[in-house]
Design a protein around this motif. Structure first.
Motif, PDB file in Angstrom:
ATOM      1  N   MET A 189       0.845  -1.185   0.000  1.00 29.74           N
ATOM      2  CA  MET A 189       0.000   0.000   0.000  1.00 29.74           C
ATOM      3  C   MET A 189       0.883   1.238   0.000  1.00 29.74           C
ATOM      4  N   SER A 190       0.472   2.250  -0.755  1.00 30.56           N
ATOM      5  CA  SER A 190       1.247   3.483  -0.785  1.00 30.56           C
ATOM      6  C   SER A 190       1.229   4.156   0.583  1.00 30.56           C
ATOM      7  N   GLY A 191       2.236   5.029   0.803  1.00 30.74           N
ATOM      8  CA  GLY A 191       2.336   5.710   2.079  1.00 30.74           C
ATOM      9  C   GLY A 191       1.137   6.585   2.379  1.00 30.74           C
ATOM     10  N   TYR A 192       0.535   7.157   1.335  1.00 34.80           N
ATOM     11  CA  TYR A 192      -0.624   8.035   1.528  1.00 34.80           C
ATOM     12  C   TYR A 192      -1.807   7.271   2.103  1.00 34.80           C
ATOM     13  N   TYR A 193      -2.139   6.145   1.484  1.00 30.99           N
ATOM     14  CA  TYR A 193      -3.282   5.367   1.961  1.00 30.99           C
ATOM     15  C   TYR A 193      -2.967   4.687   3.292  1.00 30.99           C
ATOM     16  N   SER A 194      -1.721   4.291   3.468  1.00 24.09           N
ATOM     17  CA  SER A 194      -1.338   3.696   4.748  1.00 24.09           C
ATOM     18  C   SER A 194      -1.526   4.700   5.882  1.00 24.09           C
ATOM     19  N   GLN A 195      -1.150   5.947   5.644  1.00 22.45           N
ATOM     20  CA  GLN A 195      -1.315   6.976   6.675  1.00 22.45           C
ATOM     21  C   GLN A 195      -2.784   7.216   6.990  1.00 22.45           C
TER      22      GLN A 195
ATOM     23  N   ASN B 227      -9.871  14.760  -3.168  1.00 22.12           N
ATOM     24  CA  ASN B 227      -9.528  14.105  -4.427  1.00 22.12           C
ATOM     25  C   ASN B 227     -10.633  14.164  -5.475  1.00 22.12           C
TER      26      ASN B 227
END
Length: 299
Positions: A2-8, A240
């Protein structure tokens, strides 16, 4: 994967759900209106951050943050036992301002500059496991005798005491457990974002947590999950959609919450019977009957 954005985003959701579950136990179960829940989060965050920076094991620092927040929950719970409604809210608000003042002036906490370079220890897997575990324990608590007694105290404290329940004991217990959950959330927060300052744990944060509980459904065990997910994800969803919507996303975010509260003031899951059994209402008939007996005796 998972990308860092969605993980955060998911980590923030998990932290917010933990905060909402703790406040739901205090406000939704025992009926105590607390406006200082972010203060317990800050106590846990600072305790965990200081110990982690000093080289202590992460889980030991998390436990210390939970215990410290629970201790302060006990400390504020005992003197405010006889306060209700607005008076209790003002007392918890004052407690939060006192703690914030200390954090702003103590050298060990970094003052208004806060604590920087906190070791990165929190990850998504850890947040998911701890959130699921805490939810399971609180869900079991709701169906236990302890949870039923807490609900009885929240519905009618006088009638509960008339049946022999020590309402003070259960109110303090709810405060201690709820504060401990907030301390856990604070420790995870500090060791993920790696920087904290007193501005992270103000009255506005307490109101945000209260919005999660009320929006999801006060007193419903699944309410904090629904409220925490919506309030955590909605600003990012609006960001978004389009550049225009992103510019006014916080205005639309506020309007969305207002509309949802007008349409369903009891919360999304409140009073719907979803994930809860209407038969539990029978547990409180005895307390309502006792209240009527007391009223008739007084008259």
């Amino acid at each position: 994967m998972m990308s860092g954005y969605y993980s955060q985003i998911f980590i923030i959701m998990g932290i917010n759900i933990l905060l909402a579950m703790g406040l739901n136990l205090i406000t939704g179960y025992t009926g105590q209106l607390s406006l200082g829940h972010a203060t317990f989060m800050g106590i846990g965050a600072y305790t965990s951050a200081l110990l982690t920076k000093a080289g202590a094991p992460f889980y030991a620092s998390l436990l210390a943050g939970i215990l410290m927040a629970s201790f302060f929950g006990l400390a504020i719970g005992i003197p405010t036992l006889r306060l209700r409604g607005d008076y209790l809210a003002i007392a918890t608000l004052g407690f939060g301002e006192i703690v914030r003042t200390f954090l702003n002036n103590l050298s060990i906490t970094g003052g208004p500059n806060g604590i920087r370079a906190i070791p990165l220890k929190t990850n998504l897997t850890m947040v998911i496991i701890l959130t699921v575990l805490c939810f399971y324990l609180l869900y079991r608590l709701q169906s236990s005798r302890l949870g039923k007694v807490m609900r009885a105290v929240g519905q009618d404290e006088i009638a509960s005491e008339a049946t022999g329940i020590n309402s003070s004991y259960y109110k303090i217990m709810a405060f201690v457990i709820g504060a401990g959950l907030a301390g856990l959330a604070g420790g995870l927060y500090a060791n993920y974002f790696r920087y904290i300052n007193p501005a992270n744990f103000t009255f506005n944060k307490s109101i945000e947590i209260l919005c999660m509980v009320v929006l999801g459904g006060l007193g419903n065990p699944f309410g904090p999950i629904v409220g925490g997910v919506i309030i955590s994800a909605l600003p990012e969803i609006l960001r978004n959609i389009s550049p225009v919507v992103s510019q006014y996303r916080m205005v639309l975010y506020g309007l969305t919450l207002i509309v949802m509260m007008i349409i369903r003031p009891q919360g999304i899951l409140g009073g719907s019977g979803l994930f809860s059994s209407p038969r539990r209402e029978g547990h409180f008939k005895l307390f309502r009957l006792a209240k009527e007996v007391i009223r008739n005796a007084d008259s």
